[in-house]
Design a protein around this motif. Structure first.
Motif, PDB file in Angstrom:
ATOM      1  N   SER A  48     -17.376  -9.992 -25.988  1.00 42.59           N
ATOM      2  CA  SER A  48     -16.161  -9.314 -25.554  1.00 42.59           C
ATOM      3  C   SER A  48     -16.459  -8.108 -24.665  1.00 42.59           C
ATOM      4  O   SER A  48     -15.626  -7.712 -23.854  1.00 42.59           O
ATOM      5  CB  SER A  48     -15.303  -8.905 -26.751  1.00 42.59           C
ATOM      6  OG  SER A  48     -16.011  -8.029 -27.601  1.00 42.59           O
ATOM      7  N   GLY A  49     -17.664  -7.547 -24.771  1.00 43.18           N
ATOM      8  CA  GLY A  49     -18.050  -6.448 -23.905  1.00 43.18           C
ATOM      9  C   GLY A  49     -18.305  -6.868 -22.467  1.00 43.18           C
ATOM     10  O   GLY A  49     -18.425  -6.022 -21.580  1.00 43.18           O
ATOM     11  N   LEU A  50     -18.402  -8.176 -22.225  1.00 45.38           N
ATOM     12  CA  LEU A  50     -18.575  -8.694 -20.860  1.00 45.38           C
ATOM     13  C   LEU A  50     -17.242  -9.103 -20.246  1.00 45.38           C
ATOM     14  O   LEU A  50     -17.128  -9.194 -19.022  1.00 45.38           O
ATOM     15  CB  LEU A  50     -19.520  -9.896 -20.862  1.00 45.38           C
ATOM     16  CG  LEU A  50     -20.927  -9.657 -21.416  1.00 45.38           C
ATOM     17  CD1 LEU A  50     -21.720 -10.964 -21.431  1.00 45.38           C
ATOM     18  CD2 LEU A  50     -21.651  -8.583 -20.633  1.00 45.38           C
ATOM     19  N   ILE A  51     -16.260  -9.351 -21.099  1.00 40.91           N
ATOM     20  CA  ILE A  51     -14.946  -9.780 -20.613  1.00 40.91           C
ATOM     21  C   ILE A  51     -14.281  -8.609 -19.889  1.00 40.91           C
ATOM     22  O   ILE A  51     -14.255  -7.484 -20.379  1.00 40.91           O
ATOM     23  CB  ILE A  51     -14.089 -10.311 -21.773  1.00 40.91           C
ATOM     24  CG1 ILE A  51     -14.748 -11.575 -22.349  1.00 40.91           C
ATOM     25  CG2 ILE A  51     -12.662 -10.599 -21.321  1.00 40.91           C
ATOM     26  CD1 ILE A  51     -14.146 -12.092 -23.635  1.00 40.91           C
ATOM     27  N   GLY A  52     -13.796  -8.903 -18.695  1.00 40.75           N
ATOM     28  CA  GLY A  52     -13.202  -7.880 -17.850  1.00 40.75           C
ATOM     29  C   GLY A  52     -14.155  -7.387 -16.774  1.00 40.75           C
ATOM     30  O   GLY A  52     -13.743  -6.748 -15.815  1.00 40.75           O
ATOM     31  N   ALA A  57     -20.265 -11.649  -7.084  1.00 36.66           N
ATOM     32  CA  ALA A  57     -19.378 -12.243  -6.078  1.00 36.66           C
ATOM     33  C   ALA A  57     -17.952 -11.699  -6.179  1.00 36.66           C
ATOM     34  O   ALA A  57     -17.082 -12.074  -5.397  1.00 36.66           O
ATOM     35  CB  ALA A  57     -19.370 -13.760  -6.212  1.00 36.66           C
ATOM     36  N   GLY A  58     -17.692 -10.836  -7.163  1.00 43.05           N
ATOM     37  CA  GLY A  58     -16.371 -10.234  -7.304  1.00 43.05           C
ATOM     38  C   GLY A  58     -15.405 -10.996  -8.187  1.00 43.05           C
ATOM     39  O   GLY A  58     -14.229 -10.654  -8.260  1.00 43.05           O
ATOM     40  N   ALA A 112     -28.661 -11.859 -15.600  1.00 41.99           N
ATOM     41  CA  ALA A 112     -27.308 -12.160 -15.131  1.00 41.99           C
ATOM     42  C   ALA A 112     -26.298 -11.164 -15.690  1.00 41.99           C
ATOM     43  O   ALA A 112     -25.404 -10.702 -14.979  1.00 41.99           O
ATOM     44  CB  ALA A 112     -26.926 -13.591 -15.486  1.00 41.99           C
ATOM     45  N   CYS A 113     -26.421 -10.823 -16.961  1.00 43.56           N
ATOM     46  CA  CYS A 113     -25.495  -9.854 -17.560  1.00 43.56           C
ATOM     47  C   CYS A 113     -25.684  -8.478 -16.954  1.00 43.56           C
ATOM     48  O   CYS A 113     -24.710  -7.731 -16.774  1.00 43.56           O
ATOM     49  CB  CYS A 113     -25.683  -9.807 -19.073  1.00 43.56           C
ATOM     50  SG  CYS A 113     -25.106 -11.302 -19.914  1.00 43.56           S
ATOM     51  N   GLY A 114     -26.904  -8.131 -16.596  1.00 43.72           N
ATOM     52  CA  GLY A 114     -27.178  -6.847 -15.971  1.00 43.72           C
ATOM     53  C   GLY A 114     -26.587  -6.722 -14.578  1.00 43.72           C
ATOM     54  O   GLY A 114     -26.409  -5.597 -14.079  1.00 43.72           O
ATOM     55  N   GLU A 115     -26.267  -7.827 -13.954  1.00 41.75           N
ATOM     56  CA  GLU A 115     -25.684  -7.822 -12.621  1.00 41.75           C
ATOM     57  C   GLU A 115     -24.160  -7.682 -12.619  1.00 41.75           C
ATOM     58  O   GLU A 115     -23.543  -7.519 -11.579  1.00 41.75           O
ATOM     59  CB  GLU A 115     -26.086  -9.102 -11.870  1.00 41.75           C
ATOM     60  CG  GLU A 115     -27.562  -9.166 -11.563  1.00 41.75           C
ATOM     61  CD  GLU A 115     -28.002 -10.481 -10.937  1.00 41.75           C
ATOM     62  OE1 GLU A 115     -27.168 -11.405 -10.817  1.00 41.75           O
ATOM     63  OE2 GLU A 115     -29.181 -10.587 -10.572  1.00 41.75           O
ATOM     64  N   LEU A 116     -23.572  -7.755 -13.820  1.00 46.50           N
ATOM     65  CA  LEU A 116     -22.115  -7.631 -13.916  1.00 46.50           C
ATOM     66  C   LEU A 116     -21.690  -6.178 -13.732  1.00 46.50           C
ATOM     67  O   LEU A 116     -22.389  -5.259 -14.124  1.00 46.50           O
ATOM     68  CB  LEU A 116     -21.615  -8.154 -15.272  1.00 46.50           C
ATOM     69  CG  LEU A 116     -21.828  -9.636 -15.531  1.00 46.50           C
ATOM     70  CD1 LEU A 116     -21.497  -9.971 -16.979  1.00 46.50           C
ATOM     71  CD2 LEU A 116     -21.004 -10.475 -14.566  1.00 46.50           C
ATOM     72  N   ARG A 117     -20.527  -6.003 -13.143  1.00 43.28           N
ATOM     73  CA  ARG A 117     -19.975  -4.648 -12.914  1.00 43.28           C
ATOM     74  C   ARG A 117     -18.588  -4.542 -13.483  1.00 43.28           C
ATOM     75  O   ARG A 117     -17.808  -5.367 -13.490  1.00 43.28           O
ATOM     76  CB  ARG A 117     -19.930  -4.327 -11.425  1.00 43.28           C
ATOM     77  CG  ARG A 117     -21.285  -4.428 -10.766  1.00 43.28           C
ATOM     78  CD  ARG A 117     -22.178  -3.269 -11.201  1.00 43.28           C
ATOM     79  NE  ARG A 117     -23.560  -3.584 -10.859  1.00 43.28           N
ATOM     80  CZ  ARG A 117     -24.566  -3.534 -11.708  1.00 43.28           C
ATOM     81  NH1 ARG A 117     -24.390  -3.224 -12.954  1.00 43.28           N
ATOM     82  NH2 ARG A 117     -25.784  -3.805 -11.342  1.00 43.28           N
TER      83      ARG A 117
END
Length: 117
Positions: A48-52, A57-58, A112-117
């Motif tokens: 859930s911490g990744l959701i949002g 790629a945006g 991959a998770c580290g690349e999320l913003r």
């Protein structure tokens, strides 16, 4: 059922070692968390911490299905969304893989998770 069970302690030790590797990766990734399973070959990780968050790629990750799809597309790691098991906001991560493949998958998920913003 007629085979001797003397292989079980060694197999159990292998699975515990692999479980612990995946748990260590989960503990290091911001946005993932999990309780250590006692008897399984998979972990239900709270994502859930990744959701949002948004992908490089945006694309915004709106649910666990989107997170699983992102990991498949970007990390080349197959996970199952918890929604399929009645547990939205979670990912099912299997660890009954050989050590090298499991280590590679953990590194890819973390990257991959580290690349999320």
């Amino acid at each position: 059922l007629t085979q001797p069970a003397d292989f079980l302690p060694q197999w159990q030790a292998i699975l515990v070692r692999r479980r612990d590797r995946v748990m260590a990766m989960i503990d290091q990734v911001d946005g993932l968390s999990a309780s250590t399973p006692q008897a399984a070959f998979y972990i239900f990780a709270n994502c859930s911490g990744l959701i949002g968050k948004s992908t490089p790629a945006g694309v915004q990750l709106n649910d666990d299905v989107a997170v699983a799809d992102y990991l498949l597309t970007e990390a080349h790691v197959a996970t199952l969304p918890g929604t399929a098991f009645g547990a939205p906001g979670y990912l099912r991560l299997a660890y009954a893989l050989d050590d090298a493949l499991l280590d590679s998958a953990c590194q890819s998920i973390a990257r991959a998770c580290g690349e999320l913003r």
